[in-house]
Design a protein around this motif. Structure first.
Motif, mmCIF file in Angstrom:
data_model
loop_
_atom_site.group_PDB
_atom_site.id
_atom_site.type_symbol
_atom_site.label_atom_id
_atom_site.label_comp_id
_atom_site.label_asym_id
_atom_site.label_seq_id
_atom_site.Cartn_x
_atom_site.Cartn_y
_atom_site.Cartn_z
ATOM 1 N N ARG A 158 -22.878 19.200 52.548
ATOM 2 C CA ARG A 158 -24.272 20.976 52.772
ATOM 3 C C ARG A 158 -23.872 21.835 52.664
ATOM 4 O O ARG A 158 -24.069 22.708 51.875
ATOM 5 C CB ARG A 158 -24.138 20.919 54.841
ATOM 6 N N ALA A 159 -22.299 22.642 52.373
ATOM 7 C CA ALA A 159 -21.489 23.720 52.218
ATOM 8 C C ALA A 159 -21.772 24.187 50.435
ATOM 9 O O ALA A 159 -22.107 24.665 49.986
ATOM 10 C CB ALA A 159 -20.100 24.096 52.482
ATOM 11 N N VAL A 160 -21.025 22.688 50.020
ATOM 12 C CA VAL A 160 -21.341 22.694 48.584
ATOM 13 C C VAL A 160 -22.928 23.155 47.979
ATOM 14 O O VAL A 160 -23.745 23.276 47.488
ATOM 15 C CB VAL A 160 -21.009 21.601 47.533
ATOM 16 N N ASP A 161 -24.071 22.418 49.047
ATOM 17 C CA ASP A 161 -25.202 22.146 48.366
ATOM 18 C C ASP A 161 -25.738 23.743 48.706
ATOM 19 O O ASP A 161 -26.659 24.299 48.238
ATOM 20 C CB ASP A 161 -26.252 21.484 49.157
ATOM 21 N N GLU A 162 -25.153 23.981 49.491
ATOM 22 C CA GLU A 162 -25.716 25.435 50.080
ATOM 23 C C GLU A 162 -25.775 26.548 49.259
ATOM 24 O O GLU A 162 -26.237 27.356 48.366
ATOM 25 C CB GLU A 162 -25.745 26.222 51.169
ATOM 26 N N ALA A 163 -24.224 26.382 48.747
ATOM 27 C CA ALA A 163 -23.741 27.131 47.736
ATOM 28 C C ALA A 163 -24.141 27.298 46.513
ATOM 29 O O ALA A 163 -25.036 28.846 45.866
ATOM 30 C CB ALA A 163 -22.166 27.615 47.776
ATOM 31 N N LEU A 164 -24.324 26.384 46.090
ATOM 32 C CA LEU A 164 -25.423 25.836 44.778
ATOM 33 C C LEU A 164 -26.895 26.631 44.984
ATOM 34 O O LEU A 164 -27.448 27.243 44.453
ATOM 35 C CB LEU A 164 -25.253 24.022 45.368
ATOM 36 N N GLY A 165 -27.558 26.288 45.863
ATOM 37 C CA GLY A 165 -29.251 27.185 46.025
ATOM 38 C C GLY A 165 -28.550 28.656 46.202
ATOM 39 O O GLY A 165 -29.496 28.951 45.593
ATOM 40 N N LYS A 166 -27.469 29.089 46.244
ATOM 41 C CA LYS A 166 -27.285 30.987 46.519
ATOM 42 C C LYS A 166 -27.351 31.194 45.066
ATOM 43 O O LYS A 166 -27.666 32.026 44.973
ATOM 44 C CB LYS A 166 -26.173 31.576 47.707
ATOM 45 N N ILE A 167 -26.518 30.449 44.308
ATOM 46 C CA ILE A 167 -26.523 30.821 42.946
ATOM 47 C C ILE A 167 -27.018 30.840 42.287
ATOM 48 O O ILE A 167 -27.258 31.997 40.758
ATOM 49 C CB ILE A 167 -24.379 30.682 42.705
ATOM 50 N N CYS A 202 -25.669 13.720 48.184
ATOM 51 C CA CYS A 202 -25.485 14.447 45.862
ATOM 52 C C CYS A 202 -26.019 16.083 46.291
ATOM 53 O O CYS A 202 -27.440 16.095 47.509
ATOM 54 C CB CYS A 202 -26.664 13.292 45.844
ATOM 55 N N SER A 203 -26.121 16.536 45.954
ATOM 56 C CA SER A 203 -26.208 18.336 46.416
ATOM 57 C C SER A 203 -27.405 18.030 45.498
ATOM 58 O O SER A 203 -28.340 17.249 44.515
ATOM 59 C CB SER A 203 -25.454 18.618 45.391
ATOM 60 N N ARG A 204 -28.628 19.672 45.905
ATOM 61 C CA ARG A 204 -29.745 19.836 44.999
ATOM 62 C C ARG A 204 -29.533 19.650 43.299
ATOM 63 O O ARG A 204 -28.451 20.069 42.715
ATOM 64 C CB ARG A 204 -30.239 21.009 45.358
ATOM 65 N N PRO A 205 -30.169 19.808 42.264
ATOM 66 C CA PRO A 205 -29.785 19.542 41.301
ATOM 67 C C PRO A 205 -29.301 20.815 40.674
ATOM 68 O O PRO A 205 -29.754 21.616 40.457
ATOM 69 C CB PRO A 205 -31.389 19.461 40.200
ATOM 70 N N TYR A 206 -28.718 21.030 39.697
ATOM 71 C CA TYR A 206 -27.446 22.387 38.781
ATOM 72 C C TYR A 206 -28.004 22.202 37.527
ATOM 73 O O TYR A 206 -27.383 23.582 36.526
ATOM 74 C CB TYR A 206 -26.388 22.207 39.368
#
Ligand SMILES: Nc1ncnc2c1ncn2[C@@H]1O[C@H](COP(=O)(O)OP(=O)(O)O)[C@@H](O)[C@H]1O
Ligand SMILES: [Mg+2]
Lengths: 501, 234
Positions: free
Chosen positions: A240-249, A119-123
């Motif tokens: 991990r890549a999706v989660d980091e990208a999410l963090g960035k946006i 699961c990614s971080r919450p969006y």
């Protein structure tokens, strides 16, 4: 003979256990594969509706929604193109093992999901909202605690959603919770009066409030949580890549701009996401615990399957036999009408017929309870097939039987009732039993109109526990245990018919 | 009891009955003989309205049949008074012998179960099948089945019984069982029309014989007049 058959069944089940996990897991690709492909395949249910993912009313070939924008943004962060994959909402996670990279579709972050998926971080932060008809009696959440004017309140939810989990856990409320495949379905059912209320994510209701003007929000949002992007645990690099990208946006304000564009209170969203903390992961239960907790639920739903088929089939036979008699012996004007009925019913899918009974009839003021609509739909669908079987059966009775009965002064109806039908019934016994077994399995389609029978219960349980294969075997065994006696009975009957004749 | 006047019938453009006239008094037995395809069965089926005809008229057991179709109600009334026995028996296979005989009195005459049963038991006894009330047709010999069929027809107490080659599907021993029953009925004054190839049957049972050839009456008269000169037609 019997021993061989039993051994065969055991071997089949064993084979299923062997093959299924592999078959379900091999296809997911990790980050390098995504990059090589140049595409991020993301899944959602466009029937789930706005504001998440839906077809643009101005250009129905185009998919739109805030999650479409989010997927585009994430894909471009990963340096690839986004590609959309449609799926039924409560089954979206299953696609992760079948060439879909991630699911972005209002998937609520829960301990079970954290355990079973990456699961990614919450969006997105959502809240649950109760809604009801403006002119209806339900004016506060608290009123759910005591029965309404017509008994327990009927509350619709999206199957597999947090709204369902929350409402089903509220044993303090006088409510019957009914699961739907789409949130729009449940809103329509509230408007038409089949449901007293629905519970859904507030952003969905806000989005559709104009279209469903007769509905209003009742009380304040009462529970909430976060949406997460899920991917398979087998693709950790991608996750991990999706989660980091999410963090960035989130950090650079691009996500906020999406929410502002969709009128989703961008600033509050981002503040809520920053507050979001990790939720602990639940431990995996043993197979015995799993079966012990799932079996009572599965058995109860098997009861529903039995109820559906044993109520629908006699009705189907009654209608089918009447049609067959009408077509062979009825007045000339009736015959083409009956033939037309058979063609229409045989030529359209059962699912569509159920939808018509359940969603269209209320529009002309005839709201059938789901169970009644399901039984009626199955009966109508099967009546067409039964009528053809009975027509053949009636025609197979020798004309001498007809002439003998008529020569005694019997009327056509008396002849049919006492002489012809009893013989036809014997002739058609084998194909009719066969159809009963088929109908028995077709009951699973009824979940489309909120009736929870065995297959639906299985898919809900399988998703909430992640034990897809184990529960499939248990469910299959339940089906077999119910249909086997029918086959045995029909073989006995056939054998007894071969004897005297 | 039966009056047929100038009866004609076509089937598929072919004339199968041609200007046929005959009469039969109450208590009489008419044997219809003649080669295969001569129209014997067709005549019989016209007499109880199983088939329509094209010209002429039939008066049977007080009912009038005219060319063309008839209302169901009239046909049902006629058939209550005109029984029929078939070459292939046509017993109802899912019922016992007793149930076969009881059915019409129950559903057509609306007798009570007890009345219908006692009538059926009496009739099975009369055709010599007292021990077979509970037997299914499939377990009976051809001769026994035909006797059940006769009992079934008698159960409606018809004023006329039509027989279509009642012994043609039977071997000689079984034929004579059935012949005895028919002779017994004749002695009892039952009006009957019997289509048969069996000249012995016609000789012994009939008061009147009609020979039908290619849809026309070739000869008719007493058995002595019609049967003696004819040598084994059909
Ligand atoms: N169901 C039928 N359809 C067409 N023609 C028939 C049918 N039954 C009998 N026929 C014809 O009608 C004629 C009379 O037949 P039928 O009355 O059965 O004669 P019989 O009983 O004297 O042998 C024959 O030419 C026969 O071929
Ligand atoms: Mg004949």
């Amino acid at each position: 003979m019997r021993g061989i058959r039993a051994a065969g069944a055991v071997a089949l089940v064993a084979l299923t256990c062997e093959l299924a996990p592999g078959a379900l897991r091999v296809v997911a690709a990790d980050l390098d594969a995504v990059e090589a492909r140049g595409e991020l395949v993301w899944a959602a249910d466009q029937e789930g509706g706005g504001p998440h993912v839906f077809l643009d009313p101005k250009d129905p070939r185009r998919l739109t929604g805030f999650e479409v924008d989010l997927a585009e943004l994430l894909a471009s962060e990963l340096g690839v193109r986004p590609r959309f994959q449609q799926g039924q909402w409560d089954r979206l996670p299953l696609l992760l093992d079948r060439s879909v990279d991630c699911v972005i579709n209002g998937i609520e972050l829960t301990p079970e999901r954290e355990r079973d998926y990456d699961c990614s971080r919450p969006y997105f932060a959502y809240a649950l909202q109760l809604l009801a008809r403006r002119d209806g009696p339900l004016d506060s959440f608290e009123r759910l605690a005591s029965p309404g004017p017509s008994g327990r309140w009927r509350v619709g939810v999206l199957t597999g959603s947090a709204a369902e989990t929350v409402m089903r856990s509220r044993s303090d409320l006088e409510i019957d919770v009914i699961g739907y495949d789409g949130t729009i379905d449940s809103m329509e059912q509230v408007v038409s009066g089949v449901l007293d209320a629905a519970v859904m994510d507030d952003c969905i209701f806000n989005f559709y409030a104009d279209r469903f003007a007769p509905l209003r929000a009742v009380g304040r949002p009462f529970a909430g949580g976060y949406y997460t992007i899920i991917s398979s645990r087998e693709t950790p690099a991608l996750g991990r890549a999706v989660d980091e990208a999410l963090g960035k946006i989130i950090a650079d304000g691009r996500l906020k701009r999406i929410y502002d564009r969709w009128d989703l209170a961008g600033r509050q969203q981002i503040l809520a996401l920053r507050d979001a903390s990790e939720i602990p992961v639940a431990s995996r239960r043993s197979l015995r615990q799993l079966v012990a907790s799932a079996l009572p639920l599965l058995l109860a739903s098997a009861g529903m399957t039995v109820l559906l088929s044993s109520a629908a089939f006699p009705l189907a036979i009654l209608i089918g036999l009447s049609i067959a008699i009408g077509r062979l012996h009825g007045p000339a004007w009736l015959r083409p009408i009956l033939a037309g009925y058979v063609e229409v019913v045989r030529g359209t899918p059962l699912m569509l017929q159920l939808y018509a009974l359940f969603f269209l009839l209320p529009k002309i003021g005839l709201a059938l309870p789901a169970l009644v609509a399901a039984i009626l739909g199955l009966a109508i669908n099967y009546s067409a097939y039964e009528s053809e079987i009975y027509r053949a059966g009636l025609k197979a009775v020798p004309t001498g039987q007809f002439e003998a009965a008529m020569s005694l002064g019997m009327t056509t109806w008396q002849t049919l009732r006492h002489v012809i039908i009893p013989q036809a019934v014997r002739l058609v016994m084998p194909p009719v039993t066969n159809d009963f077994i088929a109908l028995f399995k077709d009951t699973s389609v009824c979940s489309a109109i909120t009736v929870i029978e065995l297959t639906k219960r299985y898919s809900v349980l399988a998703l909430s526990t992640g034990r897809i294969v184990e529960l499939a075997v248990v469910t299959a065994l339940l089906y077999l245990a119910m249909s086997w006696p029918l086959s045995v009975l029909s073989r006995r009957f056939e054998a007894s018919q071969e004897g005297p004749h | 009891m039966i009056e047929v006047v100038a009866l004609s019938k076509n089937r598929g453009g072919k004339r199968v009955l041609e200007d046929l006239s005959l009469s039969l008094a109450e208590g009489g037995v008419t044997a219809v003989v003649g080669p295969s395809g001569g129209g014997k069965s067709t005549l019989l089926r016209c007499l109880n309205g199983l088939e329509p005809f094209d010209a002429g008229g039939i008066l049977i057991a007080g009912h009038q049949l005219t060319p063309g179709g008839h209302p169901h109600a009239l046909l049902e009334r006629i058939r209550r008074d005109v029984g029929m026995v078939f070459q292939q028996f046509n017993l109802f296979p899912q019922m016992t012998a007793l149930e076969n005989v009881m059915l019409a009195p129950r559903v057509v005459s609306r007798l009570s179960a007890a009345e219908a049963r006692s009538r059926a038991v009496g009739l099975l006894e009369r055709v010599g099948l007292d021990g077979f009330a509970q037997a299914r047709p499939a377990t009976l010999s051809g001769g026994q089945q035909q006797r059940v069929a006769i009992a079934r027809a008698l159960a409606m107490q018809p004023r006329v019984i039509l027989f279509d080659e009642p012994t043609s599907a039977l071997d000689p021993a079984m034929s004579s069982e059935v012949l005895e029953v028919i002779l017994d009925l004749a002695r009892g004054g039952q009006t009957m029309v019997v289509v048969t190839h069996d000249h012995a049957l016609a000789q012994r049972a009939a008061t009147h014989v009609v020979e039908l050839v290619a849809g026309r009456i070739q000869r008719q008269g007493s058995p002595a007049e019609v049967l003696i000169p004819a040598v084994g037609s059909g």
